[in-house]
Design a protein around this motif. Sequence first.
Motif, PDB file in Angstrom:
ATOM      1  N   LEU A 104       0.825  -1.206   0.000  1.00 22.66           N
ATOM      2  CA  LEU A 104       0.000   0.000   0.000  1.00 22.66           C
ATOM      3  C   LEU A 104       0.862   1.260   0.000  1.00 22.66           C
ATOM      4  CD1 LEU A 104      -2.729  -1.039   2.604  1.00 22.66           C
ATOM      5  CD2 LEU A 104      -2.980  -0.963   0.116  1.00 22.66           C
ATOM      6  N   ALA A 105       2.016   1.189   0.653  1.00 17.09           N
ATOM      7  CA  ALA A 105       2.884   2.354   0.768  1.00 17.09           C
ATOM      8  C   ALA A 105       3.580   2.690  -0.543  1.00 17.09           C
ATOM      9  CB  ALA A 105       3.915   2.130   1.873  1.00 17.09           C
ATOM     10  N   GLY A 106       3.956   1.681  -1.316  1.00 18.92           N
ATOM     11  CA  GLY A 106       4.566   1.952  -2.615  1.00 18.92           C
ATOM     12  C   GLY A 106       5.994   1.450  -2.738  1.00 18.92           C
ATOM     13  N   ASP A 107       6.581   1.679  -3.895  1.00 15.22           N
ATOM     14  CA  ASP A 107       7.870   1.093  -4.254  1.00 15.22           C
ATOM     15  C   ASP A 107       9.039   1.579  -3.401  1.00 15.22           C
ATOM     16  OD1 ASP A 107       6.604  -0.313  -6.251  1.00 15.22           O
ATOM     17  OD2 ASP A 107       7.117   1.107  -7.838  1.00 15.22           O
ATOM     18  N   ASN A 108       8.863   2.670  -2.712  1.00 13.63           N
ATOM     19  CA  ASN A 108       9.960   3.241  -1.927  1.00 13.63           C
ATOM     20  C   ASN A 108      10.216   2.475  -0.633  1.00 13.63           C
ATOM     21  OD1 ASN A 108      11.920   5.379  -1.636  1.00 13.63           O
ATOM     22  ND2 ASN A 108      10.648   6.243  -0.017  1.00 13.63           N
ATOM     23  N   TYR A 109       9.337   1.501  -0.296  1.00 16.51           N
ATOM     24  CA  TYR A 109       9.370   0.875   1.031  1.00 16.51           C
ATOM     25  C   TYR A 109       9.576  -0.633   0.939  1.00 16.51           C
ATOM     26  CZ  TYR A 109       7.608   5.468   1.874  1.00 16.51           C
ATOM     27  OH  TYR A 109       7.493   6.827   1.875  1.00 16.51           O
ATOM     28  N   SER A 110      10.136  -1.189   2.017  1.00 19.94           N
ATOM     29  CA  SER A 110      10.407  -2.623   2.006  1.00 19.94           C
ATOM     30  C   SER A 110      10.035  -3.338   3.294  1.00 19.94           C
ATOM     31  CB  SER A 110      11.890  -2.892   1.704  1.00 19.94           C
ATOM     32  OG  SER A 110      12.717  -2.340   2.721  1.00 19.94           O
ATOM     33  N   HIS A 111      10.029  -2.649   4.439  1.00 16.81           N
ATOM     34  CA  HIS A 111       9.824  -3.309   5.718  1.00 16.81           C
ATOM     35  C   HIS A 111       8.875  -2.515   6.618  1.00 16.81           C
ATOM     36  CE1 HIS A 111      13.397  -5.467   4.399  1.00 16.81           C
ATOM     37  NE2 HIS A 111      13.191  -6.346   5.361  1.00 16.81           N
ATOM     38  N   VAL A 112       8.375  -3.213   7.653  1.00 13.42           N
ATOM     39  CA  VAL A 112       7.535  -2.597   8.680  1.00 13.42           C
ATOM     40  C   VAL A 112       8.040  -3.041  10.047  1.00 13.42           C
ATOM     41  CG1 VAL A 112       5.231  -2.497   9.696  1.00 13.42           C
ATOM     42  CG2 VAL A 112       5.487  -2.473   7.212  1.00 13.42           C
ATOM     43  N   PHE A 113       8.124  -2.089  10.976  1.00  9.92           N
ATOM     44  CA  PHE A 113       8.424  -2.395  12.373  1.00  9.92           C
ATOM     45  C   PHE A 113       7.156  -2.104  13.172  1.00  9.92           C
ATOM     46  CE2 PHE A 113       9.784  -1.781  16.670  1.00  9.92           C
ATOM     47  CZ  PHE A 113      10.881  -2.606  16.845  1.00  9.92           C
ATOM     48  N   PHE A 114       6.669  -3.073  13.969  1.00 16.15           N
ATOM     49  CA  PHE A 114       5.402  -2.923  14.677  1.00 16.15           C
ATOM     50  C   PHE A 114       5.588  -2.475  16.116  1.00 16.15           C
ATOM     51  CE2 PHE A 114       3.976  -6.029  11.384  1.00 16.15           C
ATOM     52  CZ  PHE A 114       2.988  -5.240  10.819  1.00 16.15           C
ATOM     53  N   SER A 115       4.627  -1.685  16.570  1.00 12.88           N
ATOM     54  CA  SER A 115       4.537  -1.242  17.960  1.00 12.88           C
ATOM     55  C   SER A 115       3.065  -1.325  18.364  1.00 12.88           C
ATOM     56  CB  SER A 115       5.060   0.189  18.093  1.00 12.88           C
ATOM     57  OG  SER A 115       4.169   1.090  17.450  1.00 12.88           O
TER      58      SER A 115
END
Length: 456
Positions: A104-115
């Motif tokens: 959903l974020a797009g091509d510029n992103y690769s990972h997510v850190f959760f809190s």
Amino acid sequence: MTINTSDIQAVDSAHYMHPFTDHKGLAEKGARIITKSDGIYIWDSKGEKILDAMSGLWCVNVGYGRKELVDAAAKQMQELPYYNSFFQTTNVPAVKLAEKIVKLAGDNYSHVFFSSSGSESNDTNIRMVRHYWTTLGQPERTVIISRNNAYHGSTLVGSSLGGMGGMHAQGGMISGIEHIEQPYHYGLAPNQDRDAFGLEAAGWLEKKILEVGADKVAAFIGEPVQGAGGVIIPPKTYWPEIQRICDKYGILLICDEVICGFGRLGKWFGSQLFGCKPDLMTFAKGVTSGYIPLGGVVIGKRVAKVLIEQGGEFNHGYTYSGHPTACAVALANIEIIEREGLVDKVHNETGPYLAQKYAELAKHPLVGGAETCGLVAGFVLIKDKANHTHFDEDLGVGMICRGHCFANGLIMRAVGDRMIIAPPLVITKAQIDEMIRLIQLCLDATLADLKKQGIV
């Protein structure tokens, strides 16, 4: 279930310390007890129906009473209610949600850190940004630049990043945080060309970078639209110029999307609307529509590559990072947003309709600077529009108006004398009409009050 309102109020006063509350004043009045909800409405213990024009706290994007989210939580809790993401373990909902958010974020992103919240996520950002620069051999790049009147959470780090003096006065600030002025056109330069002001306001970032020293600055953080500060919508020239300045000096850009993310502005993320590509995006609230706590950071490829390939162990995390039940609810929530086309609905239908209605609302003698962006909107209660004269802050005109809203079945937030809304994304045109009628009613009641007191 029968609720004795006075009994609950007494216990509340005796034991429950509320956020951002004058508890002495609350004890004298008694808290309003909310007991049930459905769609865009809530009900209190006395049976009063209230239109929730604030989506809880900017978060109930898909509306109240969504059984799909309840079922997703129940199913996951029966299978794996909780396990941590430490010790080289993971869980399926967290993995699937990270993949979904990146897409959903797009091509510029690769990972997510959760809190578990936006506050925790912004704490994460600071450690991540400073670790990034240290890993690249530039440990002196520690300064984070933010804005006056910004809100980035209420932890010590979050409140330090934010630009609200009342929070800084209670507990102080961490070091290494600088602030510039906010891009509030109506409040700071109403007679200046809006686009020219946007460029000037962005230029304040460059001035601060040069003042601090570019080799000392790690990142700039900002909300695409400032929320708790009063729905401050920047000119369209602002964010592209901020991006250009960050690129010029090699500074990381953080967009706090806690309010603006997941459809609120008619795009999945506010930065997509304003034409910038942040290195890090903070999210929370709308990711689960507030049904269960969850937050996180969407990490751009530039940052992720350094942290993963060169950074070694990242000494940071939370007990509830990647909580399986919260992630399962988030997946179900995003599925609803996609299935019902809520992002496009805000962009193409309800957002423009709200803008049309706010343009009409601007004719009211108390309303100044009425503006909208997607499904957030705000205006300032003003004494004299022709001369741009504001009310004395000590009069508390915003709170007078908010009192009339509460008394007439409407949740509308007051930030000083700015009145703001952020209704659920499921709101219909007919419900927008209902909301506008209530706002008009409360404005008229406020005006009558002020005339009675000889203030106008």
